[in-house]
Enzyme design. Structure first.
Site, PDB file in Angstrom:
ATOM      1  N   HIS A  64      -2.578  -3.479   5.477  1.00  0.00           N
ATOM      2  CA  HIS A  64      -2.904  -3.443   4.041  1.00  0.00           C
ATOM      3  C   HIS A  64      -3.458  -4.778   3.561  1.00  0.00           C
ATOM      4  O   HIS A  64      -2.768  -5.795   3.603  1.00  0.00           O
ATOM      5  CB  HIS A  64      -1.667  -3.072   3.223  1.00  0.00           C
ATOM      6  CG  HIS A  64      -1.979  -2.741   1.797  1.00  0.00           C
ATOM      7  ND1 HIS A  64      -2.771  -1.673   1.442  1.00  0.00           N
ATOM      8  CD2 HIS A  64      -1.635  -3.337   0.633  1.00  0.00           C
ATOM      9  CE1 HIS A  64      -2.884  -1.622   0.125  1.00  0.00           C
ATOM     10  NE2 HIS A  64      -2.205  -2.621  -0.400  1.00  0.00           N
ATOM     11  N   HIS A  66      -6.243  -6.585   0.434  1.00  0.00           N
ATOM     12  CA  HIS A  66      -7.297  -6.628  -0.590  1.00  0.00           C
ATOM     13  C   HIS A  66      -7.918  -8.010  -0.428  1.00  0.00           C
ATOM     14  O   HIS A  66      -7.384  -9.001  -0.945  1.00  0.00           O
ATOM     15  CB  HIS A  66      -6.734  -6.493  -2.003  1.00  0.00           C
ATOM     16  CG  HIS A  66      -5.810  -5.331  -2.185  1.00  0.00           C
ATOM     17  ND1 HIS A  66      -6.255  -4.034  -2.219  1.00  0.00           N
ATOM     18  CD2 HIS A  66      -4.468  -5.272  -2.325  1.00  0.00           C
ATOM     19  CE1 HIS A  66      -5.221  -3.231  -2.385  1.00  0.00           C
ATOM     20  NE2 HIS A  66      -4.129  -3.954  -2.440  1.00  0.00           N
ATOM     21  N   GLN A  69      -8.419 -10.943  -3.088  1.00  0.00           N
ATOM     22  CA  GLN A  69      -7.240 -11.571  -3.709  1.00  0.00           C
ATOM     23  C   GLN A  69      -6.819 -12.866  -3.003  1.00  0.00           C
ATOM     24  O   GLN A  69      -6.056 -13.663  -3.554  1.00  0.00           O
ATOM     25  CB  GLN A  69      -6.067 -10.572  -3.756  1.00  0.00           C
ATOM     26  CG  GLN A  69      -6.355  -9.409  -4.706  1.00  0.00           C
ATOM     27  CD  GLN A  69      -5.236  -8.388  -4.779  1.00  0.00           C
ATOM     28  OE1 GLN A  69      -4.129  -8.633  -4.320  1.00  0.00           O
ATOM     29  NE2 GLN A  69      -5.531  -7.233  -5.350  1.00  0.00           N
ATOM     30  N   ARG A  92      -1.455  -8.862 -12.529  1.00  0.00           N
ATOM     31  CA  ARG A  92      -2.581  -7.945 -12.354  1.00  0.00           C
ATOM     32  C   ARG A  92      -3.735  -8.307 -13.296  1.00  0.00           C
ATOM     33  O   ARG A  92      -4.901  -8.226 -12.916  1.00  0.00           O
ATOM     34  CB  ARG A  92      -2.128  -6.495 -12.591  1.00  0.00           C
ATOM     35  CG  ARG A  92      -3.176  -5.487 -12.151  1.00  0.00           C
ATOM     36  CD  ARG A  92      -2.712  -4.060 -12.344  1.00  0.00           C
ATOM     37  NE  ARG A  92      -2.721  -3.661 -13.742  1.00  0.00           N
ATOM     38  CZ  ARG A  92      -2.817  -2.393 -14.166  1.00  0.00           C
ATOM     39  NH1 ARG A  92      -2.862  -1.413 -13.288  1.00  0.00           N
ATOM     40  NH2 ARG A  92      -2.817  -2.105 -15.443  1.00  0.00           N
ATOM     41  N   TYR A 131     -11.289  -1.402  -3.292  1.00  0.00           N
ATOM     42  CA  TYR A 131     -11.544  -0.644  -4.525  1.00  0.00           C
ATOM     43  C   TYR A 131     -12.537  -1.299  -5.492  1.00  0.00           C
ATOM     44  O   TYR A 131     -12.825  -0.742  -6.544  1.00  0.00           O
ATOM     45  CB  TYR A 131     -10.233  -0.322  -5.247  1.00  0.00           C
ATOM     46  CG  TYR A 131      -9.353  -1.493  -5.606  1.00  0.00           C
ATOM     47  CD1 TYR A 131      -9.564  -2.217  -6.778  1.00  0.00           C
ATOM     48  CD2 TYR A 131      -8.296  -1.863  -4.782  1.00  0.00           C
ATOM     49  CE1 TYR A 131      -8.755  -3.290  -7.106  1.00  0.00           C
ATOM     50  CE2 TYR A 131      -7.481  -2.931  -5.107  1.00  0.00           C
ATOM     51  CZ  TYR A 131      -7.708  -3.639  -6.264  1.00  0.00           C
ATOM     52  OH  TYR A 131      -6.904  -4.703  -6.586  1.00  0.00           O
ATOM     53  N   ARG A 220      -1.143   6.792 -10.439  1.00  0.00           N
ATOM     54  CA  ARG A 220      -1.545   6.506 -11.822  1.00  0.00           C
ATOM     55  C   ARG A 220      -3.067   6.393 -11.959  1.00  0.00           C
ATOM     56  O   ARG A 220      -3.588   6.466 -13.055  1.00  0.00           O
ATOM     57  CB  ARG A 220      -0.856   5.243 -12.351  1.00  0.00           C
ATOM     58  CG  ARG A 220      -1.208   3.960 -11.639  1.00  0.00           C
ATOM     59  CD  ARG A 220      -0.557   2.717 -12.274  1.00  0.00           C
ATOM     60  NE  ARG A 220      -1.107   1.508 -11.667  1.00  0.00           N
ATOM     61  CZ  ARG A 220      -0.618   0.904 -10.600  1.00  0.00           C
ATOM     62  NH1 ARG A 220       0.456   1.392  -9.990  1.00  0.00           N
ATOM     63  NH2 ARG A 220      -1.193  -0.188 -10.111  1.00  0.00           N
ATOM     64  N   HIS A 280       3.834   0.252   0.221  1.00  0.00           N
ATOM     65  CA  HIS A 280       4.996  -0.235  -0.544  1.00  0.00           C
ATOM     66  C   HIS A 280       6.163   0.774  -0.488  1.00  0.00           C
ATOM     67  O   HIS A 280       7.153   0.501   0.147  1.00  0.00           O
ATOM     68  CB  HIS A 280       4.670  -0.586  -2.003  1.00  0.00           C
ATOM     69  CG  HIS A 280       3.538  -1.554  -2.142  1.00  0.00           C
ATOM     70  ND1 HIS A 280       3.560  -2.792  -1.539  1.00  0.00           N
ATOM     71  CD2 HIS A 280       2.341  -1.466  -2.789  1.00  0.00           C
ATOM     72  CE1 HIS A 280       2.428  -3.423  -1.816  1.00  0.00           C
ATOM     73  NE2 HIS A 280       1.675  -2.647  -2.559  1.00  0.00           N
ATOM     74  N   ASP A 331      -1.507  -7.564   2.062  1.00  0.00           N
ATOM     75  CA  ASP A 331      -1.780  -7.197   0.674  1.00  0.00           C
ATOM     76  C   ASP A 331      -2.520  -8.273  -0.127  1.00  0.00           C
ATOM     77  O   ASP A 331      -3.740  -8.382  -0.039  1.00  0.00           O
ATOM     78  CB  ASP A 331      -0.441  -6.810   0.012  1.00  0.00           C
ATOM     79  CG  ASP A 331      -0.632  -6.031  -1.273  1.00  0.00           C
ATOM     80  OD1 ASP A 331      -1.770  -5.828  -1.684  1.00  0.00           O
ATOM     81  OD2 ASP A 331       0.374  -5.631  -1.881  1.00  0.00           O
TER      82      ASP A 331
HETATM   83 ZN   LIG Z   1      -2.160  -3.273  -2.377  1.00  0.00          ZN
END
Ligand SMILES: [Zn+2]
Length: 466
Positions: A64, A66, A69, A92, A131, A220, A280, A331
């Site tokens: 995992h 991103h 980040q 966030r 994403y 969500r 998670h 992550d």
């Molecule tokens: Zn993530």
């Protein structure tokens, strides 16, 4: 045939193969980087063998990531000075600011640096949960997978295998329209997402070390009926990744909007199986733990990020007692050391249960061996690679090599070596990392470090971010 020209031959002090050490270990790798020979005896009439005074383990799987980040790792660590300290949601917002501003070439430079660092720490594969798809105004690029392609190019530069997971992101939250901060993420409907997936597959095709998975950002972020339809329409032979149950607020919102907790909803509405990777899954009931284990769905745990963001602790003991399958990911990349991820996962359980040695099964009571096997096999499934042997003739040769002269490794028996590596090792105790039969990092130095770091420094300076 083993004697063919251009074949590479290694001799390791030992190589860890499915619960036993092959010592010494001779490995021959063909021109495609695949293992052609593996044995404790040398191949016949071969003289050009590279002798490596180290212990070879399978390369770690980072399930995992991103990538962008990484640019903000370590700079969100200031207390607000009020009674209301930072939490996941305020973090966030800061992360969205970065996501809104990063240009394609900047994305590529950040990812290349990150991936090079992953290889230095012993990761040889990464699943990129991707994403940020559109331009700075939220408009799709003419090639919808333009940014995904940048990530694949970065992985190529850094010499790591990548499974690009283009992510379906439709909503701003349960039943809410997307916000401006999310405008670069959005696929308005299933067809648009499936098109993005197809474009991503096309982008990956020319690269030997890239593959593609599919992903839903979270319950969500996509309408429930659309999640169901999408999962029914996905190819059945690729991994499917979903963020789930990371935050308590998300659980409460799900109960109101879906009438069920997130994992409960997944269990009731999708046909979960071993292709699913739930990222998670921090907050679970006993019924959810059992449901996931029974369906053979995998969980991807990201202990350093989950600790950094104050998420909570995954209920490992109960999941594991039911033969639940898990892998690790980094992550947000606040930590990049796979050994640290494994230790965090274990120690989180120890400090809450007041017991030692959380990693075990009735068949495997050595913690280090258990952890490495679980993280490797579930991690490979997260990349779409199903196998139950660490090193296999015909597989690509990916390994991290621990230094046999590191003090604790030099004095430890093979029987105790793996747990010594997992619990007392770090990346300074490696001789290097081999991907596809080639050294990509040796003695802590990535082979393309100069170029990669120069681009990275320039991009971070231009972002005026740090
Ligand atoms: Zn993530």
């Amino acid at each position: 045939m083993i004697g063919q020209v251009n074949m590479k031959h290694f001799q390791f002090k030992a190589l860890y193969q499915d619960n036993e050490w092959v010592a010494p270990a001779y490995v021959s790798v063909d021109q495609e980087g695949k293992i052609a020979y593996l044995s404790a005896t040398p191949p016949d009439s071969i003289t050009n063998i590279e002798k490596v005074d180290g212990y070879a383990l399978p390369g770690f799987q980072n399930a995992h990531s991103h990538a962008f980040q990484y640019a903000m790792a370590g700079i969100a660590e200031r207390h607000s000075g009020t009674a209301n300290p930072d939490d996941f949601w305020s973090w966030r917002n800061a992360m969205y600011q970065l996501a809104l501003n990063v240009q394609p070439e900047q994305m590529e430079a950040i990812a290349a640096m990150l991936y090079a660092e992953m290889v230095r720490h012993g990761y040889t594969s990464v699943a990129e949960f991707h994403y940020v798809h559109h331009d700075l105004t939220g408009k799709p690029y003419s090639n919808k997978a333009a940014l995904g392609e940048r990530l694949i190019a970065a992985a190529q530069k850094a010499g790591i295998r990548i499974t690009l997971v283009p992510i379906f992101y439709q909503k701003g939250g349960f039943g809410q329209a997307p916000t401006k901060g999310q405008q670069r993420f959005i696929s308005p409907d299933m067809d648009s997402y499936l098109d993005l997936l197809e474009q991503s597959q096309k982008a990956a095709r020319p690269y030997a070390h890239a593959s593609v998975g599919a992903g839903i950002h979270s319950l969500r972020a996509v309408a429930p009926e659309v999640i169901k339809a999408t999962c029914e329409n996905l190819p059945t032979d690729i991994p499917i990744h979903i963020h789930v149950a990371e935050q308590l607020k998300e659980i409460e919102d799900a109960k109101v909007y879906l009438g069920a907790r997130p994992v409960e909803w997944l269990l009731n509405n999708l046909t979960l199986n071993e292709n699913y990777h739930l990222v998670h899954a921090t907050h679970l009931t006993e019924a959810e733990v059992s449901g996931l284990a029974k369906k053979r769905a995998n969980v991807v745990i990201c202990p350093s990020t989950e600790g950094n963001l104050g998420d909570g602790l995954f209920p490992l003991a109960s999941f594991q007692a039911q033969d639940g399958q898990w892998s690790i990911g980094t992550d947000s990349h606040i930590g990049l050391n796979p050994l640290e991820e494994l230790r965090w996962l274990d120690y989180g359980q120890r400090v809450t249960t007041h017991k030692r040695n959380s990693f075990y099964s009735p068949q495997q009571t050595d913690s280090g061996r258990y952890a490495l096997a679980m993280a490797t096999f579930a991690g490979r499934r997260a990349m779409g690679h199903h196998t139950n042997e660490f090193f296999q003739i015909g597989d690509h040769f990916d390994a991290v090599v621990m230094d046999a002269n590191f003090p604790l490794f030099a004095i430890t028996s093979l029987d105790n070596l793996l747990s010594t590596i997992v619990y007392a090792g770090d990346c300074t105790a490696t001789l290097g990392t081999i991907v596809n039969g080639q050294w990509v990092v040796q003695q802590q130095r990535h082979h393309a470090y100069q170029d990669i770091v120069a681009d990275f420094k320039q991009v971070i300076a231009s972002l005026e971010y740090r």
